[in-house]
Design a protein around this motif. Structure first.
Motif, PDB file in Angstrom:
ATOM      1  N   GLU A  63      -0.955  -6.001 -31.523  1.00  9.59           N
ATOM      2  CA  GLU A  63      -2.149  -5.384 -30.753  1.00  9.59           C
ATOM      3  C   GLU A  63      -2.688  -4.332 -31.808  1.00  9.59           C
ATOM      4  N   ILE A  64      -4.211  -4.674 -32.489  1.00  8.87           N
ATOM      5  CA  ILE A  64      -4.335  -4.139 -33.728  1.00  8.87           C
ATOM      6  C   ILE A  64      -5.883  -3.315 -33.377  1.00  8.87           C
ATOM      7  N   LEU A  65      -5.828  -2.254 -33.628  1.00  6.28           N
ATOM      8  CA  LEU A  65      -7.384  -1.656 -33.563  1.00  6.28           C
ATOM      9  C   LEU A  65      -7.671  -1.231 -35.025  1.00  6.28           C
ATOM     10  N   THR A  66      -8.861  -1.747 -35.268  1.00  2.00           N
ATOM     11  CA  THR A  66      -9.828  -1.265 -36.277  1.00  2.00           C
ATOM     12  C   THR A  66     -10.612  -0.250 -36.025  1.00  2.00           C
ATOM     13  N   TYR A  67     -10.258   1.136 -36.540  1.00  2.00           N
ATOM     14  CA  TYR A  67     -10.987   2.219 -36.274  1.00  2.00           C
ATOM     15  C   TYR A  67     -11.661   2.842 -37.254  1.00  2.00           C
ATOM     16  N   LEU A  68     -13.028   2.737 -37.633  1.00  2.00           N
ATOM     17  CA  LEU A  68     -13.379   3.268 -39.073  1.00  2.00           C
ATOM     18  C   LEU A  68     -14.186   4.492 -38.650  1.00  2.00           C
ATOM     19  N   ARG A  69     -13.914   5.355 -39.602  1.00  2.17           N
ATOM     20  CA  ARG A  69     -14.905   6.568 -39.678  1.00  2.17           C
ATOM     21  C   ARG A  69     -16.063   6.605 -40.649  1.00  2.17           C
ATOM     22  N   SER A  70     -15.945   5.654 -42.007  1.00  2.00           N
ATOM     23  CA  SER A  70     -17.121   5.478 -42.629  1.00  2.00           C
ATOM     24  C   SER A  70     -16.791   4.127 -43.348  1.00  2.00           C
ATOM     25  N   GLY A  71     -17.790   3.538 -43.876  1.00  6.98           N
ATOM     26  CA  GLY A  71     -17.940   2.047 -44.231  1.00  6.98           C
ATOM     27  C   GLY A  71     -18.137   1.023 -43.604  1.00  6.98           C
ATOM     28  N   ASN A  72     -18.500  -0.128 -44.059  1.00  7.12           N
ATOM     29  CA  ASN A  72     -18.975  -1.103 -43.017  1.00  7.12           C
ATOM     30  C   ASN A  72     -17.938  -2.318 -43.807  1.00  7.12           C
ATOM     31  N   VAL A  73     -17.620  -3.248 -42.803  1.00  5.75           N
ATOM     32  CA  VAL A  73     -16.655  -4.371 -42.996  1.00  5.75           C
ATOM     33  C   VAL A  73     -16.978  -5.611 -42.407  1.00  5.75           C
ATOM     34  N   LYS A  74     -17.082  -6.681 -42.998  1.00  2.00           N
ATOM     35  CA  LYS A  74     -17.453  -8.054 -42.570  1.00  2.00           C
ATOM     36  C   LYS A  74     -16.339  -8.709 -42.130  1.00  2.00           C
ATOM     37  N   HIS A  75     -16.116  -8.849 -40.956  1.00  2.80           N
ATOM     38  CA  HIS A  75     -14.880  -9.504 -40.302  1.00  2.80           C
ATOM     39  C   HIS A  75     -14.998 -10.918 -39.896  1.00  2.80           C
ATOM     40  N   LEU A  76     -13.869 -11.789 -40.094  1.00  7.66           N
ATOM     41  CA  LEU A  76     -13.922 -13.243 -39.804  1.00  7.66           C
ATOM     42  C   LEU A  76     -12.400 -13.607 -39.581  1.00  7.66           C
ATOM     43  N   ASP A  77     -12.221 -14.366 -38.374  1.00  9.06           N
ATOM     44  CA  ASP A  77     -10.902 -14.527 -38.024  1.00  9.06           C
ATOM     45  C   ASP A  77     -10.966 -15.790 -37.542  1.00  9.06           C
ATOM     46  N   SER A  78      -9.517 -16.319 -37.114  1.00 11.98           N
ATOM     47  CA  SER A  78      -9.152 -17.877 -36.761  1.00 11.98           C
ATOM     48  C   SER A  78      -9.766 -18.315 -35.735  1.00 11.98           C
ATOM     49  N   GLU A  79     -10.010 -17.004 -34.704  1.00  7.81           N
ATOM     50  CA  GLU A  79     -10.849 -17.383 -33.183  1.00  7.81           C
ATOM     51  C   GLU A  79     -12.271 -17.861 -33.321  1.00  7.81           C
ATOM     52  N   GLY A  80     -12.478 -17.776 -34.641  1.00  3.27           N
ATOM     53  CA  GLY A  80     -14.033 -17.906 -34.661  1.00  3.27           C
ATOM     54  C   GLY A  80     -14.987 -17.046 -34.634  1.00  3.27           C
ATOM     55  N   HIS A  81     -14.690 -15.655 -34.588  1.00  4.37           N
ATOM     56  CA  HIS A  81     -15.497 -14.425 -34.637  1.00  4.37           C
ATOM     57  C   HIS A  81     -15.792 -14.133 -35.875  1.00  4.37           C
ATOM     58  N   THR A  82     -17.126 -13.653 -36.107  1.00  5.19           N
ATOM     59  CA  THR A  82     -17.676 -13.064 -37.461  1.00  5.19           C
ATOM     60  C   THR A  82     -18.531 -11.828 -36.815  1.00  5.19           C
ATOM     61  N   ASP A  83     -18.096 -10.596 -37.702  1.00 11.62           N
ATOM     62  CA  ASP A  83     -18.987  -9.519 -36.935  1.00 11.62           C
ATOM     63  C   ASP A  83     -18.716  -8.484 -38.223  1.00 11.62           C
ATOM     64  N   ILE A  84     -19.743  -7.219 -38.099  1.00  8.61           N
ATOM     65  CA  ILE A  84     -19.607  -6.087 -39.043  1.00  8.61           C
ATOM     66  C   ILE A  84     -19.093  -5.086 -38.129  1.00  8.61           C
ATOM     67  N   ILE A  85     -17.846  -4.441 -38.781  1.00  2.64           N
ATOM     68  CA  ILE A  85     -17.386  -3.205 -38.096  1.00  2.64           C
ATOM     69  C   ILE A  85     -17.681  -2.089 -38.943  1.00  2.64           C
ATOM     70  N   SER A  86     -17.814  -1.019 -37.871  1.00  8.58           N
ATOM     71  CA  SER A  86     -18.380   0.434 -38.632  1.00  8.58           C
ATOM     72  C   SER A  86     -17.965   1.529 -37.674  1.00  8.58           C
ATOM     73  N   ASN A  87     -18.600   2.668 -38.202  1.00  3.73           N
ATOM     74  CA  ASN A  87     -17.839   3.664 -37.230  1.00  3.73           C
ATOM     75  C   ASN A  87     -18.806   3.503 -35.755  1.00  3.73           C
ATOM     76  N   HIS A  88     -19.604   2.747 -35.618  1.00  4.72           N
ATOM     77  CA  HIS A  88     -20.189   2.692 -34.221  1.00  4.72           C
ATOM     78  C   HIS A  88     -19.724   1.380 -33.536  1.00  4.72           C
ATOM     79  N   ARG A  89     -19.052   0.555 -34.305  1.00  3.09           N
ATOM     80  CA  ARG A  89     -18.752  -0.879 -33.763  1.00  3.09           C
ATOM     81  C   ARG A  89     -17.116  -0.826 -34.191  1.00  3.09           C
ATOM     82  N   LEU A  90     -16.149  -0.728 -33.000  1.00  5.44           N
ATOM     83  CA  LEU A  90     -14.696  -0.948 -33.210  1.00  5.44           C
ATOM     84  C   LEU A  90     -14.157  -2.321 -32.862  1.00  5.44           C
TER      85      LEU A  90
END
Length: 250
Positions: A63-90
């Motif tokens: 069970e993996i939580l991505t918890y950012l305080r700075s920076g932006n990450v483009k996420h892609l996964d095998s379940e078909g999700h694409t999203d941008i992760i940031s300190n406002h979006r976990l």
């Protein structure tokens, strides 16, 4: 009882623009032969340069939580999700039986700093899923905020008796632990950044933590500090064979 966990217990990894400090909280009690502590398997404190690509790779029974305080990450996964992760979006990736993902640190947003948190599920082989949570504010000032856990009052769900909260404690302010969500609860108080005095007996700086059982200490910010709080039920059912959250001694 509370036990300080300083940075000397961590494992460091550096590869190009990718650097992490890995905390296995159970290593403070080697007699238990478990690198994790109950459901808390592993905590990675990451600093990653913009432009860095972490290519598609698998997870299983984490069970993996991505918890950012700075920076932006483009996420892609095998379940078909694409999203941008940031300190406002976990993001919570409940890997379960099979799961893969790719992350790219975007140029806009600067250097990434955050935690990749690996929690143990109740059992192996659960169906994979991905969750996202939009925060109204990047920081919760002087107040505990629920981030992820078991129960409908947590925005991101964890499939074991584990709960995560955070706050920004301003300089000179004091706080105590929130109410325990279950019997046999233990608290891991992690200082992401700043400096905190614990009951005026120990001091924690960035990356350090304290494991608290059957105590109710107070916390005072020597300087404005960002804190992540982990709560686990010490007798919780959990699977310790996850790909990253599992027991190194298993």
């Amino acid at each position: 009882m509370f036990t300080k966990i300083d940075n000397t217990i961590k494992y460091g990894k550096q590869h190009g623009g990718f650097g992490i400090q890995i905390l296995y909280p159970g290593l403070i009690r080697p007699q238990l032969a478990d690198s994790g502590f109950s459901t808390i398997g592993r905590i990675d404190h990451a600093r990653i340069n913009p432009g860095t690509l972490i290519p598609m790779h698998p997870h299983k029974d984490d069970e993996i939580l991505t918890y950012l305080r700075s920076g932006n990450v483009k996420h892609l996964d095998s379940e078909g999700h694409t999203d941008i992760i940031s300190n406002h979006r976990l993001m919570m990736m409940n890997a379960g039986l099979r799961f893969s993902h790719e992350e790219k640190v975007l140029e806009e947003g600067g250097t990434l700093e955050g935690l990749q948190i690996f929690i143990r599920p109740e059992t192996a082989g659960l169906p994979p899923k991905v969750q996202f949570s939009q925060l109204l504010d990047a920081y919760s000032v002087n107040r505990w905020r629920k981030i992820a856990g078991k129960g409908n009052d947590y925005p991101l769900q964890i499939r074991s008796n584990t709960w995560l909260m955070d706050l920004r404690l301003e300089r000179g302010q004091e706080i105590v632990l929130p109410d325990a969500p279950s019997e046999n609860s233990a608290f891991l108080f992690y200082v992401f950044d700043g400096k905190i005095n614990v009951s005026e007996t120990i001091t924690l700086t960035a990356g350090e933590s304290v494991l608290i059982e059957m105590e109710d200490p107070s916390f005072r910010a020597v300087e404005t500090s960002d804190v992540v709080l982990f709560i686990t039920q010490t007798n919780a059912a959990h699977f310790d064979g996850g790909m990253y959250s599992g027991n190194l001694h298993r």
